[in-house]
Design a protein around this motif. Sequence first.
Motif, PDB file in Angstrom:
ATOM      1  N   ALA A   1      64.426 -48.259 -39.937  1.00  0.00           N
ATOM      2  CA  ALA A   1      66.028 -48.217 -40.160  1.00  0.00           C
ATOM      3  C   ALA A   1      66.897 -47.140 -40.366  1.00  0.00           C
ATOM      4  CB  ALA A   1      65.884 -49.259 -41.485  1.00  0.00           C
ATOM      5  N   SER A   2      65.960 -45.949 -40.528  1.00  0.00           N
ATOM      6  CA  SER A   2      66.651 -44.841 -40.698  1.00  0.00           C
ATOM      7  C   SER A   2      66.986 -44.172 -39.233  1.00  0.00           C
ATOM      8  CB  SER A   2      65.769 -43.520 -41.442  1.00  0.00           C
ATOM      9  OG  SER A   2      64.567 -43.651 -40.698  1.00  0.00           O
ATOM     10  N   GLY A   3      66.463 -44.633 -38.118  1.00  0.00           N
ATOM     11  CA  GLY A   3      66.741 -44.235 -36.714  1.00  0.00           C
ATOM     12  C   GLY A   3      65.602 -43.568 -36.286  1.00  0.00           C
ATOM     13  N   GLN A   4      64.492 -43.206 -36.863  1.00  0.00           N
ATOM     14  CA  GLN A   4      63.363 -42.605 -36.534  1.00  0.00           C
ATOM     15  C   GLN A   4      62.250 -43.381 -35.648  1.00  0.00           C
ATOM     16  OE1 GLN A   4      60.472 -41.437 -39.400  1.00  0.00           O
ATOM     17  NE2 GLN A   4      59.830 -39.675 -38.202  1.00  0.00           N
ATOM     18  N   PRO A   5      62.001 -42.984 -34.397  1.00  0.00           N
ATOM     19  CA  PRO A   5      61.064 -43.564 -33.625  1.00  0.00           C
ATOM     20  C   PRO A   5      59.887 -44.198 -34.261  1.00  0.00           C
ATOM     21  CG  PRO A   5      61.871 -41.830 -32.477  1.00  0.00           C
ATOM     22  CD  PRO A   5      62.346 -41.583 -34.047  1.00  0.00           C
ATOM     23  N   LEU A   6      59.590 -45.597 -33.998  1.00  0.00           N
ATOM     24  CA  LEU A   6      58.548 -46.062 -34.701  1.00  0.00           C
ATOM     25  C   LEU A   6      57.253 -45.669 -34.443  1.00  0.00           C
ATOM     26  CD1 LEU A   6      59.063 -48.481 -36.577  1.00  0.00           C
ATOM     27  CD2 LEU A   6      58.069 -49.976 -34.970  1.00  0.00           C
ATOM     28  N   LEU A   7      57.335 -44.883 -33.384  1.00  0.00           N
ATOM     29  CA  LEU A   7      55.856 -44.388 -32.813  1.00  0.00           C
ATOM     30  C   LEU A   7      55.529 -42.887 -33.154  1.00  0.00           C
ATOM     31  CD1 LEU A   7      55.148 -45.879 -29.434  1.00  0.00           C
ATOM     32  CD2 LEU A   7      54.367 -46.829 -31.508  1.00  0.00           C
ATOM     33  N   THR A   8      56.545 -42.309 -34.126  1.00  0.00           N
ATOM     34  CA  THR A   8      56.408 -40.911 -34.194  1.00  0.00           C
ATOM     35  C   THR A   8      55.297 -40.464 -34.941  1.00  0.00           C
ATOM     36  OG1 THR A   8      59.024 -40.801 -34.369  1.00  0.00           O
ATOM     37  CG2 THR A   8      57.677 -39.137 -35.418  1.00  0.00           C
ATOM     38  N   ASN A   9      54.880 -41.277 -35.736  1.00  0.00           N
ATOM     39  CA  ASN A   9      53.659 -40.497 -36.725  1.00  0.00           C
ATOM     40  C   ASN A   9      52.438 -41.310 -36.446  1.00  0.00           C
ATOM     41  OD1 ASN A   9      55.512 -38.803 -38.172  1.00  0.00           O
ATOM     42  ND2 ASN A   9      56.072 -40.192 -39.530  1.00  0.00           N
ATOM     43  N   ALA A  10      52.374 -42.117 -35.619  1.00  0.00           N
ATOM     44  CA  ALA A  10      51.146 -43.067 -35.197  1.00  0.00           C
ATOM     45  C   ALA A  10      49.887 -41.949 -34.752  1.00  0.00           C
ATOM     46  CB  ALA A  10      51.545 -43.794 -33.827  1.00  0.00           C
ATOM     47  N   SER A  11      48.990 -42.147 -35.388  1.00  0.00           N
ATOM     48  CA  SER A  11      47.614 -41.236 -35.135  1.00  0.00           C
ATOM     49  C   SER A  11      47.187 -41.764 -33.757  1.00  0.00           C
ATOM     50  CB  SER A  11      46.730 -41.341 -36.405  1.00  0.00           C
ATOM     51  OG  SER A  11      46.356 -42.769 -36.442  1.00  0.00           O
ATOM     52  N   ALA A  12      47.299 -42.915 -33.367  1.00  0.00           N
ATOM     53  CA  ALA A  12      46.955 -43.236 -31.995  1.00  0.00           C
ATOM     54  C   ALA A  12      47.269 -44.569 -31.647  1.00  0.00           C
ATOM     55  CB  ALA A  12      45.331 -43.459 -32.272  1.00  0.00           C
ATOM     56  N   VAL A  13      47.854 -44.604 -30.317  1.00  0.00           N
ATOM     57  CA  VAL A  13      48.139 -45.724 -29.716  1.00  0.00           C
ATOM     58  C   VAL A  13      47.474 -45.982 -28.336  1.00  0.00           C
ATOM     59  CG1 VAL A  13      50.468 -44.336 -28.763  1.00  0.00           C
ATOM     60  CG2 VAL A  13      50.413 -46.716 -29.251  1.00  0.00           C
ATOM     61  N   THR A  14      47.535 -47.113 -27.940  1.00  0.00           N
ATOM     62  CA  THR A  14      47.045 -47.690 -26.575  1.00  0.00           C
ATOM     63  C   THR A  14      47.949 -48.422 -26.081  1.00  0.00           C
ATOM     64  OG1 THR A  14      44.807 -47.544 -25.136  1.00  0.00           O
ATOM     65  CG2 THR A  14      45.127 -49.432 -27.252  1.00  0.00           C
ATOM     66  N   GLY A  15      47.659 -48.460 -24.567  1.00  0.00           N
ATOM     67  CA  GLY A  15      48.314 -49.557 -23.740  1.00  0.00           C
ATOM     68  C   GLY A  15      47.782 -49.284 -22.362  1.00  0.00           C
ATOM     69  N   PHE A  16      48.257 -50.058 -21.378  1.00  0.00           N
ATOM     70  CA  PHE A  16      47.744 -50.025 -20.260  1.00  0.00           C
ATOM     71  C   PHE A  16      47.807 -48.805 -19.364  1.00  0.00           C
ATOM     72  CE2 PHE A  16      47.638 -52.035 -15.418  1.00  0.00           C
ATOM     73  CZ  PHE A  16      46.490 -52.649 -15.740  1.00  0.00           C
ATOM     74  N   SER A  17      46.550 -48.161 -18.857  1.00  0.00           N
ATOM     75  CA  SER A  17      46.587 -46.768 -18.382  1.00  0.00           C
ATOM     76  C   SER A  17      46.982 -46.606 -16.978  1.00  0.00           C
ATOM     77  CB  SER A  17      45.195 -46.401 -18.573  1.00  0.00           C
ATOM     78  OG  SER A  17      44.278 -47.082 -17.431  1.00  0.00           O
ATOM     79  N   ASN A  18      47.541 -45.405 -16.830  1.00  0.00           N
ATOM     80  CA  ASN A  18      47.851 -44.992 -15.207  1.00  0.00           C
ATOM     81  C   ASN A  18      46.736 -45.450 -14.390  1.00  0.00           C
ATOM     82  OD1 ASN A  18      50.116 -44.293 -16.491  1.00  0.00           O
ATOM     83  ND2 ASN A  18      49.800 -42.112 -15.917  1.00  0.00           N
ATOM     84  N   VAL A  19      45.652 -45.238 -14.298  1.00  0.00           N
ATOM     85  CA  VAL A  19      44.524 -45.451 -13.571  1.00  0.00           C
ATOM     86  C   VAL A  19      44.303 -47.016 -13.205  1.00  0.00           C
ATOM     87  CG1 VAL A  19      41.894 -45.427 -13.230  1.00  0.00           C
ATOM     88  CG2 VAL A  19      43.105 -43.474 -13.899  1.00  0.00           C
ATOM     89  N   GLU A  20      44.426 -48.096 -14.546  1.00  0.00           N
ATOM     90  CA  GLU A  20      44.255 -49.086 -14.263  1.00  0.00           C
ATOM     91  C   GLU A  20      45.583 -49.842 -13.546  1.00  0.00           C
ATOM     92  OE1 GLU A  20      42.313 -50.391 -18.419  1.00  0.00           O
ATOM     93  OE2 GLU A  20      44.320 -49.911 -18.385  1.00  0.00           O
ATOM     94  N   GLU A  21      46.846 -49.182 -13.662  1.00  0.00           N
ATOM     95  CA  GLU A  21      47.755 -49.713 -12.892  1.00  0.00           C
ATOM     96  C   GLU A  21      47.923 -49.277 -11.436  1.00  0.00           C
ATOM     97  OE1 GLU A  21      50.394 -52.019 -13.482  1.00  0.00           O
ATOM     98  OE2 GLU A  21      51.157 -50.681 -14.758  1.00  0.00           O
ATOM     99  N   ASP A  22      47.190 -47.992 -10.973  1.00  0.00           N
ATOM    100  CA  ASP A  22      46.956 -47.857  -9.816  1.00  0.00           C
ATOM    101  C   ASP A  22      45.687 -48.600  -9.084  1.00  0.00           C
ATOM    102  OD1 ASP A  22      48.469 -45.569  -9.716  1.00  0.00           O
ATOM    103  OD2 ASP A  22      46.825 -44.062 -10.094  1.00  0.00           O
ATOM    104  N   GLN A  23      44.783 -49.075  -9.912  1.00  0.00           N
ATOM    105  CA  GLN A  23      43.613 -49.980  -9.507  1.00  0.00           C
ATOM    106  C   GLN A  23      44.074 -51.274  -9.109  1.00  0.00           C
ATOM    107  OE1 GLN A  23      40.311 -49.347 -11.835  1.00  0.00           O
ATOM    108  NE2 GLN A  23      39.964 -47.270 -11.165  1.00  0.00           N
ATOM    109  N   ALA A  24      45.225 -51.694  -9.995  1.00  0.00           N
ATOM    110  CA  ALA A  24      45.860 -52.902  -9.748  1.00  0.00           C
ATOM    111  C   ALA A  24      46.829 -53.024  -8.597  1.00  0.00           C
ATOM    112  CB  ALA A  24      46.577 -53.403 -11.126  1.00  0.00           C
ATOM    113  N   GLY A  25      47.057 -51.782  -7.895  1.00  0.00           N
ATOM    114  CA  GLY A  25      47.921 -51.784  -6.797  1.00  0.00           C
ATOM    115  C   GLY A  25      49.243 -52.034  -7.315  1.00  0.00           C
ATOM    116  N   LEU A  26      49.824 -51.569  -8.356  1.00  0.00           N
ATOM    117  CA  LEU A  26      51.439 -52.032  -8.873  1.00  0.00           C
ATOM    118  C   LEU A  26      51.964 -50.929  -9.278  1.00  0.00           C
ATOM    119  CD1 LEU A  26      50.242 -55.329 -10.686  1.00  0.00           C
ATOM    120  CD2 LEU A  26      51.563 -55.099  -8.460  1.00  0.00           C
ATOM    121  N   THR A  27      51.587 -49.683  -9.207  1.00  0.00           N
ATOM    122  CA  THR A  27      52.070 -48.677  -9.744  1.00  0.00           C
ATOM    123  C   THR A  27      53.547 -48.436  -8.968  1.00  0.00           C
ATOM    124  OG1 THR A  27      50.178 -47.261 -10.123  1.00  0.00           O
ATOM    125  CG2 THR A  27      51.991 -45.947  -9.697  1.00  0.00           C
ATOM    126  N   SER A  28      53.583 -48.568  -7.632  1.00  0.00           N
ATOM    127  CA  SER A  28      54.719 -48.384  -6.840  1.00  0.00           C
ATOM    128  C   SER A  28      55.826 -49.255  -7.337  1.00  0.00           C
ATOM    129  CB  SER A  28      54.545 -48.493  -5.385  1.00  0.00           C
ATOM    130  OG  SER A  28      54.025 -49.947  -5.146  1.00  0.00           O
TER     131      SER A  28
END
Length: 236
Positions: A146-173
Amino acid sequence: MAPKVLIVLSSHDHFPANGKPTGWYLPEFAHPYHVLKDKAELVIASPKGGEAPLDPNSVEMFKNDPVSADFLQNSQELWKNTVKLADVLPKVNEFDAVFYVGGHGPMYDLHYDPTSLALIQSFSEAKKPVSAVCHGPTVFLRATSASGQPLLTNASAVTGFSNVEEDQAGLTSLMPYMLEDELVRVTGGQYVKADQPWGEKVVVSKTSNGAVLITGQNPASATGVGQEILKALGVN
């Protein structure tokens, strides 16, 4: 009384770069649903409401996965009759957690969707768990407190689909941006991933306003995200 969890699906059904179909990804809904369905009341929503587009490639890829196959056969009403996100926003206080299903669709609608961003802010300000898997964590990139601070600013760790996985899926482009790169940028380098592509990786952290933040890297992480949602809600 069982906790109430909001599950959000994309309404976006194609890749703008080539027009081919996409949407939400089958096992990333099927597996968390399998974990949650007997322990929580579930409401399924999407930006447009009505039928949320299932990525046909995920149906083919996971046709031999028993949980996904059973879900596809027996639970179609869940994604064919979704509630409109705008109708859920005034009722956030009725829910105990929110979970975003992955697939490439969220990269194009939920990433920018103002109603979704308001929803995430409301959940996190109320210290309710916010969670997503695979491409789903894109929904947190533009989210703020609510104060405008990005929600992920203080996250100690976060994950999501990786660049390598996107490359291997053939969808990076086809991608408008690389999710891993953006998660690294927004968190100041707190992105983490499994030792091997497609390996399970689920991390639990906190948002900038102290809510539990649960993210999973890929389809293999979907069950784990569901389990962490239950833990965050104190459900055995």
